[in-house]
Design a protein around this motif. Structure first.
Motif, mmCIF file in Angstrom:
data_model
loop_
_atom_site.group_PDB
_atom_site.id
_atom_site.type_symbol
_atom_site.label_atom_id
_atom_site.label_comp_id
_atom_site.label_asym_id
_atom_site.label_seq_id
_atom_site.Cartn_x
_atom_site.Cartn_y
_atom_site.Cartn_z
ATOM 1 N N ARG A 28 38.376 -47.864 20.294
ATOM 2 C CA ARG A 28 37.946 -47.904 21.682
ATOM 3 C C ARG A 28 36.598 -48.602 21.755
ATOM 4 N NH1 ARG A 28 40.536 -45.758 25.969
ATOM 5 N NH2 ARG A 28 38.513 -45.362 26.881
ATOM 6 N N SER A 29 36.335 -49.215 22.906
ATOM 7 C CA SER A 29 35.024 -49.846 23.062
ATOM 8 C C SER A 29 34.065 -48.921 23.805
ATOM 9 C CB SER A 29 35.155 -51.183 23.775
ATOM 10 O OG SER A 29 35.559 -50.990 25.105
ATOM 11 N N ASP A 30 34.490 -47.668 24.059
ATOM 12 C CA ASP A 30 33.544 -46.675 24.578
ATOM 13 C C ASP A 30 33.572 -45.467 23.637
ATOM 14 O OD1 ASP A 30 35.906 -45.368 25.123
ATOM 15 O OD2 ASP A 30 35.641 -45.299 27.287
ATOM 16 N N THR B 267 36.204 -50.880 36.327
ATOM 17 C CA THR B 267 36.016 -49.990 35.173
ATOM 18 C C THR B 267 36.178 -48.533 35.599
ATOM 19 O OG1 THR B 267 33.684 -49.693 35.616
ATOM 20 C CG2 THR B 267 34.274 -51.570 34.222
ATOM 21 N N LYS B 268 36.168 -47.656 34.595
ATOM 22 C CA LYS B 268 36.265 -46.220 34.880
ATOM 23 C C LYS B 268 35.103 -45.784 35.774
ATOM 24 C CE LYS B 268 38.441 -42.714 32.001
ATOM 25 N NZ LYS B 268 39.554 -43.119 31.225
ATOM 26 N N PRO C 269 34.657 -57.357 24.471
ATOM 27 C CA PRO C 269 34.073 -56.231 25.215
ATOM 28 C C PRO C 269 32.583 -56.392 25.498
ATOM 29 C CG PRO C 269 34.760 -55.542 23.002
ATOM 30 C CD PRO C 269 35.217 -56.964 23.180
ATOM 31 N N GLU D 111 39.254 -56.150 23.812
ATOM 32 C CA GLU D 111 39.588 -55.050 24.733
ATOM 33 C C GLU D 111 40.731 -55.460 25.665
ATOM 34 O OE1 GLU D 111 36.207 -53.412 26.873
ATOM 35 O OE2 GLU D 111 37.549 -52.713 28.451
ATOM 36 N N ARG E 221 39.552 -52.522 32.913
ATOM 37 C CA ARG E 221 39.154 -52.494 31.498
ATOM 38 C C ARG E 221 39.587 -51.167 30.887
ATOM 39 N NH1 ARG E 221 33.429 -55.173 30.215
ATOM 40 N NH2 ARG E 221 34.118 -54.315 28.223
ATOM 41 N N THR E 222 40.557 -51.215 29.965
ATOM 42 C CA THR E 222 41.105 -49.975 29.392
ATOM 43 C C THR E 222 40.183 -49.353 28.358
ATOM 44 O OG1 THR E 222 42.193 -51.111 27.565
ATOM 45 C CG2 THR E 222 43.471 -50.859 29.604
ATOM 46 N N ARG E 223 39.325 -50.181 27.747
ATOM 47 C CA ARG E 223 38.476 -49.784 26.610
ATOM 48 C C ARG E 223 39.269 -49.654 25.313
ATOM 49 N NH1 ARG E 223 33.436 -51.193 27.843
ATOM 50 N NH2 ARG E 223 32.959 -50.620 29.979
ATOM 51 N N ASP E 224 40.581 -49.881 25.364
ATOM 52 C CA ASP E 224 41.381 -49.854 24.137
ATOM 53 C C ASP E 224 41.280 -51.211 23.445
ATOM 54 O OD1 ASP E 224 42.432 -47.214 24.294
ATOM 55 O OD2 ASP E 224 43.785 -47.883 25.883
#
Ligand code: DLL
Length: 433
Positions: free
Chosen positions: A326-328, A66-67, A269, A282, A299-302
Motif C-alpha cells: 500500500r502507498s499509505d 482520494t479517501k 504514488p 498505485e 486513488r486506491t493506495r494499492d
C-alpha cells in the motif's frame, strides 16, 4: 472449459473495449460535473471542463479523488443522484473512525452483482452449484456482493456470514457446498477445523473465491490442499462497488478487471504521473457506469502492476497482479481495514500518550494483532490486577473503534524504543507481498 457468463463483453476486442470506455467516460464526466458540486469545483480548480474530455486519452487531465475527499464529503457530498433514487449504503470495514460510505441505485447494485456473477462463473460456477458465502454481511461489501452474484448465476446460495465455524462446516457437509466465498484467512481456518473434526473427506467443495486481504501463493497451496478445492483470488473496494472489481480465472495468474465498468490506471504514488503498462505503481480507478457514487480517478493506495498479456482463458480484460503493498499506512488485519491513527485516537481518548507499537503477524494462516502501549507516569503501576484492568478497558475501546480484538500489553513509561526519525509504529511480520 469455463462457461463464460458474458463472452461478448469479457472476451471483446481491445477496440470494442476502448470504444465502450471512451463513450462511457465522456458521459460519466458530464454526469459528475452536472451533479457533484464538490468534484466540479475540483475540475474547475484544475482548469478542466467536460468538453476537454473526449476519450480515455484525456483521462490524465482529470484531478484525482482520494479517501480524504471522501471523508471531507461524508456522508452526502459526492452523491450524484437524488437520495430517493438510492437503495443501498455500504461502508468500508472498520466500524467507526475513518468511515467511508458508498451509495447505490438499483442499477448500481445490478452491475455490482453482475461483476460478482462473472467471478463465480469464472471459477466454473453455474446453477447446479451450492454457493456458501462466509464473508461478513452488513455494511461490509463481501457478503452482499457475492450473495447477489450467486443469485444472478442461479446457484443455491447459503448466506452464512462469518463465524460459528462448526455450524459452517455442518452446513457445508449436509448441503454439499461446492463453492466457498470468504477471506483467505477464514478459508485456512475452516480447512484446519475440518481436519480437526475429521470431516475433510465429506467436503464437496470444488472452488473458493477468496479476497479482501493480501494472501500468498503459499497460502493458496495450503488452502487448496486442506479444503480440496481450487482457490481463486477476488479483488475490490467499497468505494468502487465492492468485491468483483477484478477476479481470477482458471489461469490463476492475476485478476481480470471488469473494464466495461472500470478504467484502471497505474500512477507514480509520489508524483501522480501515469506509468506505462507493466510498471509497478498505485492503482487508480474510474467508474464509468455507476450512477449514485461515481468516482473519477480514485486513488486506491494499492500498489500493483497491470498486464495485457493474452490470457489462456480467452478473456481480454486487463489483468492486475495481487496487490503488492500500500502507498499509505492502512493495515488489513483479519480482513478489517485498520489505520494506526485510529489506534492513536483511542489511546489519547483513554489518557495514554501516543507511545505505542503495533505488531502484526500471521500464525497458522491467522493474523495476530498485538499493541504495546506505554503507561504514562501518572498511571504507572506494576500490580498485575491493575494492569490487567487497564488493558481490558483499552481492548474494549479499541474493539469499539476497529471492530476487531487486539491484544494490548501495557508497558512501563519510556520502555518503547524512541526513534530518531519517524517513529516505527507498525511492525508487520507477515510476509504478504
Ligand atoms: O475488501 C471488498 C472485498 C470483499 C474484496 C470481499 C474481495 C472480497 P474494503 O473493505 O473497502 O473492500 O477494502 C478494500 O482491501 O483497497 C485492498 O487494499 C484490500 N483488498 C481487497 N481485495 C484484496 C485482494 C473489500 N484480493 C481494500 N488481495 C483494497 C489483497 C485486497 N488485498
Amino acid at each position: 472449459m469455463t462457461k463464460y457468463y458474458q463472452p461478448e463483453i469479457e472476451c471483446a476486442s481491445r477496440e470494442q473495449i476502448q470504444q465502450w470506455q471512451d463513450e462511457r467516460l465522456v458521459k460519466q464526466v458530464k454526469h459528475v460535473w452536472d451533479n457533484v458540486p464538490y468534484y466540479r469545483a475540483k475540475m474547475e480548480a484544475a482548469g478542466v471542463t467536460p468538453e476537454d474530455i473526449k476519450s480515455t486519452a484525456d483521462l490524465h487531465k482529470l484531478p484525482f479523488i482520494t479517501k480524504d475527499d471522501l471523508r471531507e464529503c461524508y456522508p452526502y457530498g459526492l452523491l450524484a443522484k437524488p437520495l430517493d433514487e438510492c437503495v443501498r449504503i455500504q461502508s468500508t470495514s472498520g466500524t467507526t473512525g475513518k468511515r467511508v460510505v458508498a451509495f447505490y441505485t438499483q442499477h448500481d447494485i445490478d452491475l455490482w452483482e453482475e461483476c460478482c456473477a462473472r467471478a463465480i462463473m469464472a471459477v466454473g460456477g453455474d446453477k447446479d452449484d451450492v454457493c456458501h458465502v462466509s464473508y461478513g454481511y452488513g455494511l461490509f461489501t463481501g457478503g452482499p456482493g457475492l450473495n447477489g452474484g450467486s443469485h444472478k448465476v442461479g446457484c443455491l446460495t447459503l448466506p452464512m456470514s462469518s463465524g460459528n465455524t462448526e455450524r459452517q462446516l455442518q452446513f457445508m457437509t449436509d448441503l454439499g457446498s461446492t463453492i466457498l466465498c470468504c477471506t483467505p484467512s477464514y478459508a485456512a481456518y475452516l480447512g484446519e477445523s475440518a481436519k480437526e473434526m475429521g470431516i475433510t473427506d465429506k467436503l464437496k467443495l470444488k472452488a473458493g473465491i477468496f479476497g479482501a486481504e493480501a494472501w500468498t501463493e503459499e497460502m493458496r497451496r495450503d488452502i487448496e490442499k486442506s479444503l480440496g478445492l481450487k482457490a481463486y483470488d477476488i479483488y475490490g473496494l467499497t468505494e468502487i462497488s465492492g468485491p468483483g472489481v477484478s477476479f481470477e480465472c482458471e489461469a490463476q495468474s492475476g485478476m481480470h478487471i471488469n473494464e466495461d465498468h472500470f478504467i484502471a490506471e497505474i500512477i507514480n504514488p509520489e508524483t501522480g504521473e501515469v506509468l506505462p503498462e507493466g510498471e509497478k505503481g498505485e492503482l487508480v480507478f474510474t467508474s464509468i457506469t455507476k450512477e449514485a457514487f461515481p468516482l473519477l480517478r480514485y486513488r486506491t493506495r494499492d500498489i500493483c502492476v497491470l498486464s495485457r498479456e493474452k490470457c489462456p482463458c480467452g478473456r481480454t480484460h486487463v489483468k492486475m497482479c495481487k496487490p503488492m503493498g500500500r502507498s499509505d499506512d492502512m493495515l488489513i488485519i483479519r480482513g478489517v481495514n485498520v489505520f494506526p491513527s485510529q489506534i492513536e485516537s483511542v489511546l489519547l481518548a483513554q489518557g495514554f500518550p501516543p507511545n505505542y507499537q503495533i505488531i502484526v503477524d500471521r500464525v497458522n494462516n491467522t493474523d495476530t494483532f498485538d499493541i504495546n502501549v506505554e503507561m504514562p507516569p501518572e498511571k504507572f503501576t506494576d500490580t498485575v490486577r491493575e494492569v490487567t484492568a487497564m488493558e481490558k478497558e483499552l481492548v474494549a475501546a479499541l474493539k469499539a473503534m476497529l471492530g476487531i480484538v487486539a491484544k494490548v500489553h501495557l508497558m512501563a513509561p519510556k520502555s518503547i524504543q524512541r526513534s530518531e526519525g519517524k517513529a516505527v509504529r507498525v511492525v508487520d511480520k507477515r510476509k504478504l507481498y
